[in-house]
Structure formats: C-alpha cells, structure tokens
Enzyme design. Structure first.
Site, PDB file in Angstrom:
ATOM      1  N   SER A   1      -8.357  -1.234   1.353  1.00  0.00           N
ATOM      2  CA  SER A   1      -7.890  -2.512   1.900  1.00  0.00           C
ATOM      3  C   SER A   1      -8.295  -3.688   1.005  1.00  0.00           C
ATOM      4  O   SER A   1      -9.452  -3.795   0.596  1.00  0.00           O
ATOM      5  CB  SER A   1      -8.507  -2.708   3.296  1.00  0.00           C
ATOM      6  OG  SER A   1      -8.083  -3.925   3.852  1.00  0.00           O
ATOM      7  N   GLY A   2      -7.325  -4.543   0.685  1.00  0.00           N
ATOM      8  CA  GLY A   2      -7.627  -5.829   0.068  1.00  0.00           C
ATOM      9  C   GLY A   2      -8.304  -5.769  -1.283  1.00  0.00           C
ATOM     10  O   GLY A   2      -9.045  -6.686  -1.647  1.00  0.00           O
TER      11      GLY A   2
ATOM     12  N   HIS B   1       8.195  -8.727   9.503  1.00  0.00           N
ATOM     13  CA  HIS B   1       7.101  -8.155   8.736  1.00  0.00           C
ATOM     14  C   HIS B   1       7.597  -7.769   7.336  1.00  0.00           C
ATOM     15  O   HIS B   1       7.436  -8.546   6.399  1.00  0.00           O
ATOM     16  CB  HIS B   1       6.535  -6.963   9.511  1.00  0.00           C
ATOM     17  CG  HIS B   1       5.268  -6.413   8.951  1.00  0.00           C
ATOM     18  ND1 HIS B   1       4.237  -5.951   9.733  1.00  0.00           N
ATOM     19  CD2 HIS B   1       4.865  -6.238   7.684  1.00  0.00           C
ATOM     20  CE1 HIS B   1       3.249  -5.531   8.946  1.00  0.00           C
ATOM     21  NE2 HIS B   1       3.619  -5.689   7.706  1.00  0.00           N
TER      22      HIS B   1
ATOM     23  N   HIS C   1       5.776  -6.138   0.413  1.00  0.00           N
ATOM     24  CA  HIS C   1       6.293  -7.413   0.927  1.00  0.00           C
ATOM     25  C   HIS C   1       7.347  -7.931  -0.060  1.00  0.00           C
ATOM     26  O   HIS C   1       7.461  -9.128  -0.264  1.00  0.00           O
ATOM     27  CB  HIS C   1       5.172  -8.446   1.089  1.00  0.00           C
ATOM     28  CG  HIS C   1       4.167  -8.131   2.132  1.00  0.00           C
ATOM     29  ND1 HIS C   1       3.615  -9.079   2.950  1.00  0.00           N
ATOM     30  CD2 HIS C   1       3.604  -6.956   2.503  1.00  0.00           C
ATOM     31  CE1 HIS C   1       2.749  -8.505   3.777  1.00  0.00           C
ATOM     32  NE2 HIS C   1       2.710  -7.220   3.520  1.00  0.00           N
TER      33      HIS C   1
ATOM     34  N   TYR D   1      25.824  14.641  -9.258  1.00  0.00           N
ATOM     35  CA  TYR D   1      25.272  13.579 -10.102  1.00  0.00           C
ATOM     36  C   TYR D   1      24.001  14.091 -10.771  1.00  0.00           C
ATOM     37  O   TYR D   1      23.241  14.841 -10.162  1.00  0.00           O
ATOM     38  CB  TYR D   1      24.966  12.350  -9.250  1.00  0.00           C
ATOM     39  CG  TYR D   1      24.365  11.196 -10.015  1.00  0.00           C
ATOM     40  CD1 TYR D   1      25.178  10.205 -10.569  1.00  0.00           C
ATOM     41  CD2 TYR D   1      22.986  11.098 -10.198  1.00  0.00           C
ATOM     42  CE1 TYR D   1      24.641   9.150 -11.274  1.00  0.00           C
ATOM     43  CE2 TYR D   1      22.437  10.040 -10.907  1.00  0.00           C
ATOM     44  CZ  TYR D   1      23.263   9.075 -11.444  1.00  0.00           C
ATOM     45  OH  TYR D   1      22.715   8.032 -12.151  1.00  0.00           O
TER      46      TYR D   1
ATOM     47  N   ASN E   1       0.842  -1.189   0.000  1.00  0.00           N
ATOM     48  CA  ASN E   1       0.000   0.000   0.000  1.00  0.00           C
ATOM     49  C   ASN E   1       0.878   1.240   0.000  1.00  0.00           C
ATOM     50  O   ASN E   1       1.972   1.246   0.546  1.00  0.00           O
ATOM     51  CB  ASN E   1      -0.967   0.020   1.204  1.00  0.00           C
ATOM     52  CG  ASN E   1      -0.308  -0.489   2.483  1.00  0.00           C
ATOM     53  OD1 ASN E   1       0.551   0.175   3.038  1.00  0.00           O
ATOM     54  ND2 ASN E   1      -0.700  -1.669   2.927  1.00  0.00           N
TER      55      ASN E   1
ATOM     56  N   ASP F   1      24.499   5.209  -2.601  1.00  0.00           N
ATOM     57  CA  ASP F   1      23.885   6.217  -3.468  1.00  0.00           C
ATOM     58  C   ASP F   1      22.502   6.630  -2.965  1.00  0.00           C
ATOM     59  O   ASP F   1      22.029   7.724  -3.269  1.00  0.00           O
ATOM     60  CB  ASP F   1      23.723   5.670  -4.897  1.00  0.00           C
ATOM     61  CG  ASP F   1      25.023   5.691  -5.691  1.00  0.00           C
ATOM     62  OD1 ASP F   1      25.920   6.482  -5.363  1.00  0.00           O
ATOM     63  OD2 ASP F   1      25.135   4.895  -6.647  1.00  0.00           O
TER      64      ASP F   1
ATOM     65  N   SER G   1      -6.715   0.980   3.732  1.00  0.00           N
ATOM     66  CA  SER G   1      -5.745  -0.079   4.012  1.00  0.00           C
ATOM     67  C   SER G   1      -5.697  -0.414   5.499  1.00  0.00           C
ATOM     68  O   SER G   1      -5.768   0.481   6.344  1.00  0.00           O
ATOM     69  CB  SER G   1      -4.361   0.384   3.565  1.00  0.00           C
ATOM     70  OG  SER G   1      -3.374  -0.451   4.125  1.00  0.00           O
ATOM     71  N   SER G   2      -5.551  -1.692   5.787  1.00  0.00           N
ATOM     72  CA  SER G   2      -5.458  -2.091   7.201  1.00  0.00           C
ATOM     73  C   SER G   2      -4.209  -1.531   7.864  1.00  0.00           C
ATOM     74  O   SER G   2      -4.130  -1.472   9.080  1.00  0.00           O
ATOM     75  CB  SER G   2      -5.487  -3.614   7.308  1.00  0.00           C
ATOM     76  OG  SER G   2      -4.412  -4.168   6.584  1.00  0.00           O
TER      77      SER G   2
ATOM     78  N   HIS H   1       4.535   0.666   1.543  1.00  0.00           N
ATOM     79  CA  HIS H   1       4.773  -0.586   2.266  1.00  0.00           C
ATOM     80  C   HIS H   1       4.641  -1.728   1.267  1.00  0.00           C
ATOM     81  O   HIS H   1       3.662  -1.809   0.543  1.00  0.00           O
ATOM     82  CB  HIS H   1       3.752  -0.736   3.396  1.00  0.00           C
ATOM     83  CG  HIS H   1       3.783  -2.077   4.053  1.00  0.00           C
ATOM     84  ND1 HIS H   1       4.949  -2.657   4.505  1.00  0.00           N
ATOM     85  CD2 HIS H   1       2.788  -2.958   4.341  1.00  0.00           C
ATOM     86  CE1 HIS H   1       4.663  -3.836   5.037  1.00  0.00           C
ATOM     87  NE2 HIS H   1       3.367  -4.040   4.948  1.00  0.00           N
TER      88      HIS H   1
END
Lengths: 232, 232, 232, 232
Positions: A44-45, A168, A96, A226, A28, A119, A73-74, A94
């Site tokens: 959420s979901g 997590h 996974h 840069y 999310n 960097d 979102s949860s 966030h």
C-alpha cells in the site's frame, strides 16, 4: 517459487507506470497461485520508483498475510473478492487511468463503438451502480468486489475482462498479472477514442452484433485466425 | 530485389510506431510491385519491438503466400482489394490512430475545415456506410475493401488518399508504403484539429471551393509552387 | 552580418519544432533588418531535420530574392505584407499548432478568459473574416497579409501580437523572430486552456477590463513590475 | 539554516517544471519558517533553466526583503496573505496548469466526482468570485489572497488544500513547499479527469458523503489505513 510470483507481480505493477496508466502511488496489480492458494499483491502507498520485488506481499485467499514486511494494498479485499467470484482468473489490475476513470465518474458503461473495442471486449464494458451507504461503511473494499460480481450477473467474465466501478475507476483481469495490465491499457485506449466519438455524435449505439462477433471471434476462441498462435 | 521491398515495408510499419499512430500489434502497411505482381505486407499480430524485415510476407495479388514464415496481416484481403480497385497506388496503410478512429466510430465524414486539410486532401474525407450482416459473415476483410471502392464512386482516389471505415478506422494509400504512412499521419493531425473545431462551433461547413483549390493545387498538380520540387 | 540574421531565423524556425508547434514541413518564421531593407525567411517545404542556417533565404521588401539557393516559403508574401503594415515589428511566425488552428477553423476570435491570456495579449485575439473568391485567386498569400492588416483596424498590433486567419491558422509577430515564436507558444497554451473553458461553460465573456489592464500592464509598458527588467 | 529553506523552495519550484505544471516563467512556490518568521519564494520572471537555489528570495511576513539579489515573485503578497490567514500551512504553490486553469476560467468549482478526488480533497474544490474593480486597482495581489481566505469561510483549509481563483488559476498549500506542489499535481490530474466526465454527462453531482468520508479518511486523520505510515 513464490519468488517467481513476486517478480511477475512486481513487473506487472511497474508496467502500469511505463504504460502511463498510473501516477504517484495509485494503482495496484495482483496475481493468484490457485494451487498453492496464495495471492501476491503490491504493498500500500509505496513509491513506484523505490519499489522492489521483495516488497510484494503474499496472502492467503482470506487476506491473512503470509509473507512480507509491508501492508498490502488497501484494495486487497476487492482483489480477493474477484478471485473468489471469477474462478478462472489469475491476475487483477486496478488503475486510475484518465479516460476509463472519466467514464466511471460519469457512471456510463463504455459502449462498443468500434472494432478496436470489439477486438478485446465482447460488448459494452459494464459500469456498476453505486454502493449503498451501509455497504460503504461496513467493509468497503470487500463490498466493492462483491458489487462487481453482482454487476456481472449474465455477463461472462472470461470474455469481458474489465469493469468500471461507478465514481471510482476501472478493474481489469486476465489469466495472469501481465494480461490484467494489458487489458487495462486496451481499456484506456478504447475509453479515449470513444470519449471523442460520443462528443462528435450523441446517442451512438453499440456496433452490430455481427461485427462484434467477427472481430472478437477472429482473435479469441476456437476459430481465431488473428496472430501467429494457430499456425504451424 | 524483393529484399528491398521488404525493407521498405518494414520501415513503413515501424514509422507507424514512431509517429504514434499505433499501439500494441495494431496497424499494418503493405506495398505492391506491379511489374512483378507481388504484394509485401506485415505479418499478423507480431510485436513491433521484435519485428524484422525478413518477417514481412510476400503474396501474389490473389493472396497466395509466395514467401515468408509467418501468416500475413489479418487485413490482407482489404489491402488486395484496394490494389485491385485503385490501379495507380503502390502502398496502403491501416491504423487505429485515436482521432481518425473517433470520427470513424462516429460514422462522420471528416469535413474540410481548413488549409492544413486542403493541403493534403482534396475535399472532405469520406466515411463508408455499414457492411451488411451478410457481407460481414461472408468474407469480411475482402468486403471491407470492396466497400471502400464503392464509397469512392465519383471520388478520385488519386486526390483523396484516405477513407474512414465506419465503426473501424482509417485506411490510407499513396505511391508507396512511405507515402501511405505519411498520409495516415496528416489524417490524424487534421482529425484532431477538426475534432476541436466542431466542439467549438456546431455545423461548420467545408471551406470555400476556391480556398480548397488554392491550397491543394499549390502543392499538387501541374501548377504547384510549394516546396523545392518544381525549382531548378 | 546577414549570417547573424540567418542564424537567428534558423534558430527561431527550429524552436517551432522544439516547442511542438509544427509537424512535417509546416510553419515558417522570418525576420526583417529594417535598416538594410532585408527579410530573411525559411525555405519552402524543407524537412526541419535537414535544414541548415545557410538554407535561409534573403529577400528585399518587395520579395525579390537577394541570396539563397532555395525558394522562399510559400507564405512569404503574407510576411512581407505584415512588415509593410506593421512598421514596428521585426519578426513573424506562422504555425499550424493544434488548438490555435482549431479556433481559426471554427472562425471564432479567442476570448480573453483569464490572466494567462491577459499577461500576453491585450484583449481577445481577433479572427479574420473569409477572403473573397476573387482575392484568393488573385494573389492569395499577399491578400492574406492585407486581410490581417484590415482586421487590425482599431487594434494596436504592438499590444496584440497574434491573429487567427479564418480556416487557416495563426500568425504572430514581435520585435524579432524569437519573440514571434514565443508569442506562438503562448497563443497555443492559451488556445488550449480556453478551449477547455468554453466546453465547461458556454457563453463565457471576456474578463473585466480592470483585470485585463492589471495583468497586461504589470508585464508591459512604463509601470511594469513583473520580472527583473525594471530592477537595479 | 536559511540555505536549507532555499534549497527546498528551489527544488519545489523545479518540481513544477518536471511535473509539467508550468511553462515559461509561470508559477511560483514558497515556504515559511514560522519560528524565524521568514518566507522564502521564487524570484519574479526568472527562466527555470537558469534558476539556482541562491536566487530564492527571503522576506519577512510583511513582505520586506531580508536576503536576495532578485525581486520576489509578483504574486508574493498573495502567498503572504495565505500564510497569515491559514496559520497551519508551511508552503504555497501557484501554477497555470491547463485543466485546473480551465475550470478557474469557467468560474466553476471542481465537483467531487470520484474517489481519486476524494483521496486528496475533502469535497468540491472552491472557486472564488470575481474581485471588484476597486480591489483589483488597490493592491491586487494582496486582495487576491484575502479573497481566497474569504472564500474559505466555513471550509477547513487543512482538508481542502486548493482553491481556484476565478479567471486566473489554482493556488495550493500544505505542510511544506513539497506538499503544496504535490497537491497541485493531484489537482491537475483530477481537473483533467473530471473535465472529461462532465462532457460525458451534464449535471453530475458530487459523490455521496459516505464515499467521500470513506476515501478521504482512509488516507487522512486518526483512522487512516492507507500506506505504510501507521504500521510497525
């Protein structure tokens, strides 16, 4: 005007999919409009393939829904805690993603082993400790956010835009939702390369401070040289 | 005529993306025209998706910009040092490809464990030592190039077209920009396979000299019999 | 009629690319017509993207070119040795696929750790020893073939259609070129999974003989009951 | 009406391919219609690219074919044993997906190392012991099913929808064929991430019970608050 915010948050969430950082309904991204005191976050979901900009949820900074048909979102309370604790950030992501999550599950900070890391991140990427049973049961998502803030005591969140939450996965942030996603992608790349490095040699140390300074500061800060930004 | 050089350097840089050797704005390829004393290199920090041949920057061998609206790659001085130190090369590539970088971060030379390696590299691929703090602060990118040259004392750069810069990543070279990219791709393939091999068995040694000679020399040098080049 | 052979060998070589088993000009597949005493093989060092069926080279079993403008694969003598030593096979494939090659470079036979392996290979996949310096220098590719035959003393090549050549990579075979490629693909899949298994637990042993028999024989031989072949 | 069942089972089997969980003819998915006492399963050894919904085979719960030209999957008796032993499930999937199979070949249960795991599986994923030689020879596929049921003594199959069969691979289940495939995909993702985690740190323990409860129960059961289901 909130429509523009929804579009950006929607696009940043879809970028998680395009960059291969999430599967299923995981992950999310949110953004905050500090002037209006409005946060916009993924519902959420919801299946990414069916998600639309108007599905994004608007909340105030306390988490009250202002606009949107769907539940946020949860992980919303974690995002809100980060916006509260890190006053200069405008977006949070966030995921996974596999390698970053592998480090988080191993409860190991990600050492700074090379210049690709340097960097983008000014030092090793911190890993939180475990939440106590009490805090898990009390208000889990909010406590997760507070745990991140606690972990950053002595660390400047403006130069370390990522954290590994133990057992997590990663949270990242930036000036807006797009930068938060970009940092997630860089984190995953670095987490993968350094995973291989530590299998090739145990007990690798962080690179020298001088090399970290050189790489981080040639991309960030007043003396950066840069890219094309400081030109013309 | 410089247009042809720009096209080739542009194509070589885009080949880095197609071969999966770079992400984001990472990586850079250059080429030199030794007669004209002109170097052509990718601009710094430009999005590959938006890059065009005319964005390539032309410099003299001292690094003075001759032509181009954009700033040259931040690694330009490393390329220039290589052109100076290795008088027979015509192109240089630098990537952050995952497995080669993993070895570089582990500060391990890549041993020659098999014939795929021996087909392309005449021995183990050297890894530099660390730059001193002084050299990092002085003229970092130029010192990186000089460190590579120093590492090649006693090694023939015409038969070992790659190096791992410790805590950084690989540089490769060849007769032109396209060969430099090709060597980067071979290096990444070998780095990946040999990563797996050393996890399967610790303390693997380089292959026998006779096998190295057989494979390298059947592809390279006067007695080569691989491919169609020596036919007809 | 040789045209049909060329088409099949061409298609089998292209299947190596489609299955991700080779890169660049690596790898080669051949087939033999035992009645005509003709072998058909990929030319040496030709780009897959430009290769055509008519580029395939026809040879007799001693390696004399019968038809074809291009030089045959540099591994031709290894293929010929296998056709001589294994009288029932009709096709041979050689790849540098990553995981199978990693085992070969580690000089480890691939243990039979599961039923996917047992479905296709009747036991652990042998790894050759090293060729002596003398044999490498004498007639390298032919000696490689002879080494494989020697390694198969006591092993039935009709039920073990693959070998790992130490410090080199896999060779596979079958009733025709297509089966040889199929076996290469199964080998790579098994090599990858078992690579992960041995990292998860050291000193894993081969599966029980009863389980090996059950899986191999339900797919192969007189009592096979997998698939649709024995039906109707 | 059986046509609808065939379509769903066909689609679930094809989803194995789309999700990268199977290669070749490996893997199989079935579903049961408990009212009609009819099981529908993939035919044995058929190429996914040529498979059609009408190729699905219908059987009764004892394994007698009711409808279909082709032989059912060789693993049919394992599926039937699961339908018998786990009365609430409606679909079963079996894959040879790489990381889950790697754990099964290592004969290691998959520990619960993080919240992605906890979101989908209520605890570590069990690994069976080995089948005795006698049971392998007697009625192998049926005994495999019975072994799974035995392994689940003391484990609630409604909250642990996956098992690793030692030296073989994973079986998963759910309310229908689609959920069984979804669980296979989640299992593979978790198996991959946790493979990396245990290489980063040996002897990792399962996460705290409180964290497992929090994540599993926010998605499943009466108090669930993840997703949109409990809303409106």
């Amino acid at each position: 005007m909130n429509q523009a915010l929804k579009e950006k948050v929607f696009e940043a969430n879809m970028a998680l999919v395009e960059r291969g950082l999430v599967m299923h309904t995981f992950g999310n991204v949110s953004a905050v409009d500090r002037d209006k005191k409005v946060v916009c976050i993924k519902p959420s979901g919801v299946d990414y393939a069916k998600m639309k900009p108007q599905d994004m949820v608007l909340l105030d900074l306390e988490g009250q829904v202002l606009e949107g048909e769907l539940k946020p979102s949860s992980d919303t309370k974690t995002h809100l805690a980060l916006y509260k604790g890190f006053p200069d950030i405008g977006g949070v992501a966030h995921t996974h993603s596999g390698y970053a999550t592998a480090w988080a599950q191993a409860k190991r900070p990600l050492p700074c082993l090379g210049t690709t890391h340097a960097d983008h991140f000014y030092g090793p990427i911190p890993c939180t400790g475990a939440l106590s049973e009490h805090r898990i049961q009390k208000d889990y998502e909010k406590e997760t956010g507070k745990l991140i803030i606690e972990t950053f005591k002595g660390i400047d969140y403006r130069h370390m835009k990522a954290v590994l939450v133990a057992c997590h996965g990663p949270f990242t942030w930036g000036k807006d939702a797009a930068e938060a996603v970009f940092v997630s992608a860089m984190l995953e790349a670095v987490a993968r390369t350094s995973f291989c490095s530590v299998l090739l040699k145990k007990d690798l140390k962080n690179i020298q401070q001088a090399l970290l300074d050189k790489h981080y500061l040639r991309k960030h800060g007043a003396g950066a040289y840069y890219g094309q930004k400081s030109k013309g």
